[in-house]
Design an enzyme around this catalytic site. Structure first.
Site, mmCIF file in Angstrom:
data_model
loop_
_atom_site.group_PDB
_atom_site.id
_atom_site.type_symbol
_atom_site.label_atom_id
_atom_site.label_comp_id
_atom_site.label_asym_id
_atom_site.label_seq_id
_atom_site.Cartn_x
_atom_site.Cartn_y
_atom_site.Cartn_z
ATOM 1 N N GLU A 160 20.826 -45.929 -13.689
ATOM 2 C CA GLU A 160 21.835 -45.145 -14.401
ATOM 3 C C GLU A 160 23.162 -45.886 -14.402
ATOM 4 O OE1 GLU A 160 21.747 -40.998 -13.410
ATOM 5 O OE2 GLU A 160 23.913 -40.776 -13.701
ATOM 6 N N GLU A 178 32.148 -40.815 -16.210
ATOM 7 C CA GLU A 178 32.388 -39.379 -16.105
ATOM 8 C C GLU A 178 33.896 -39.142 -16.088
ATOM 9 O OE1 GLU A 178 28.625 -37.301 -13.903
ATOM 10 O OE2 GLU A 178 30.223 -38.064 -12.607
ATOM 11 N N ASN A 238 29.907 -45.174 -11.939
ATOM 12 C CA ASN A 238 28.891 -45.373 -10.903
ATOM 13 C C ASN A 238 27.738 -46.167 -11.501
ATOM 14 O OD1 ASN A 238 27.619 -45.179 -8.420
ATOM 15 N ND2 ASN A 238 27.545 -42.944 -8.383
ATOM 16 N N GLU A 289 30.610 -45.747 -6.415
ATOM 17 C CA GLU A 289 31.655 -45.127 -7.220
ATOM 18 C C GLU A 289 32.933 -45.971 -7.256
ATOM 19 O OE1 GLU A 289 30.232 -43.716 -4.581
ATOM 20 O OE2 GLU A 289 29.271 -41.827 -5.155
ATOM 21 N N TRP A 325 33.997 -29.395 -7.305
ATOM 22 C CA TRP A 325 34.331 -30.740 -6.833
ATOM 23 C C TRP A 325 35.153 -31.576 -7.806
ATOM 24 C CZ3 TRP A 325 32.763 -34.998 -9.654
ATOM 25 C CH2 TRP A 325 31.768 -34.783 -10.611
ATOM 26 N N ARG A 339 33.394 -44.732 5.074
ATOM 27 C CA ARG A 339 32.154 -44.240 4.485
ATOM 28 C C ARG A 339 30.963 -45.096 4.895
ATOM 29 N NH1 ARG A 339 31.179 -43.825 -2.057
ATOM 30 N NH2 ARG A 339 29.115 -42.835 -2.012
#
Length: 284
Positions: A100, A104, A119, A129, A194, A272
């Protein structure tokens, strides 16, 4: 001013027709897949609109599948208070190990900027991201959003300016989308848990219906198919896109965007990834 001759008029008409055809008709290229009448193709196939209200959003997908290509779409996003809305425009394959490539657009309250969320998924794995503010108002006019996907790299462009590149680093153990054909998808939907300021700002339904518009779709430079056995010619005589990478000037443009407008980069998020950043972060 001199009057047009018949020959000149016919030439002008032919040119306008060629421009119209090159832009691509939404009737020919896309199917509206959901929304119960909230997405519509108008202006003789040259404009598509998606709307969102409290009951439902809407969306569409391409008739063709693509395996590499340079794909352009002009979009005008939801104006005013768009908090909680997401306008998604992406390529995706199917299955549990899908690939993908995402644009967005995350809405915001009036006067605050949209967030462009990008992404890349390979084999069903994303977590790559990068987010940006835009250097213009994406609701005031149409702007061109481009995915250039070839065996060497995936380049995200806005009005012809590269904002991000994901290189083929298979030689270093990084998966790369190269074998699963993808369709184009787009939708306008609500995600106020979100989408805006981490979910702090909710959708104000008194502003509904929300609307996003699309035009000037272009997939001339692509390898595509309309069925499992029907691959379309990959424009072998004009496929410089197939081996395009960024030149030094384009790297300079991308650096400008990333220095001035990038607001999140997974490749700098050490919290992260406490066990170490993804492999490609040390290669790109």
């Amino acid at each position: 001013m001199a009057a047009f001759t018949t020959k000149q008029s016919l030439l002008l008409l032919s040119l306008l027709l060629l421009i119209s055809l090159s832009a691509g008709s939404f009737y020919d290229n896309f199917d509206i897949t959901w929304g119960n009448g909230r997405a519509n193709i108008v202006e003789s196939g040259q404009l598509l609109t998606c709307t969102l209200d409290k009951i439902s959003g809407s969306g569409f997908q391409s008739k063709k599948e693509y395996l590499f290509g340079k794909i352009d779409m002009k979009m005008k996003l939801v104006a005013g208070n768009s908090a909680g809305t997401v306008t998604a425009y992406y390529l995706s394959s199917k299955g549990e190990t899908w690939d993908e490539i995402d644009f967005e657009f995350l809405g915001n309250v009036t006067g605050q900027p949209y967030v462009l969320h990008t992404n890349v998924f390979t084999g069903g794995k994303g977590n790559r991201e990068m987010q940006f503010y835009l250097w213009f108002d994406p609701t005031a006019d149409f702007h061109t959003y481009t995915v250039l996907w070839n065996p060497l790299n995936i380049i995200f462009l806005v009005d012809g300016i590269p904002i991000r590149v994901f290189k083929n680093n298979e030689a270093n153990g990084v998966a790369y989308p190269k074998s699963q054909p993808m369709k184009i998808y787009s939708s306008l939907w609500e995600a106020d848990d979100w989408a805006t300021q981490g979910g702090k700002v909710k959708t104000d339904w008194t502003n509904a219906p929300f609307s996003a518009s699309y035009k000037s779709f272009n997939d001339v430079d692509c390898c595509s198919r309309t069925s499992l056995l029907n691959w379309v010619t990959c424009n072998a005589n004009s496929n410089s896109w197939m081996w395009t990478t960024l030149n030094s000037n384009q790297y300079g443009q991308m650096k400008w965007v990333q220095d001035d407008y990038m607001i999140y980069n997974y490749c700098t998020d050490f919290k992260r990834f406490p066990q170490g950043l993804p492999t490609e972060c040390n290669l790109n």
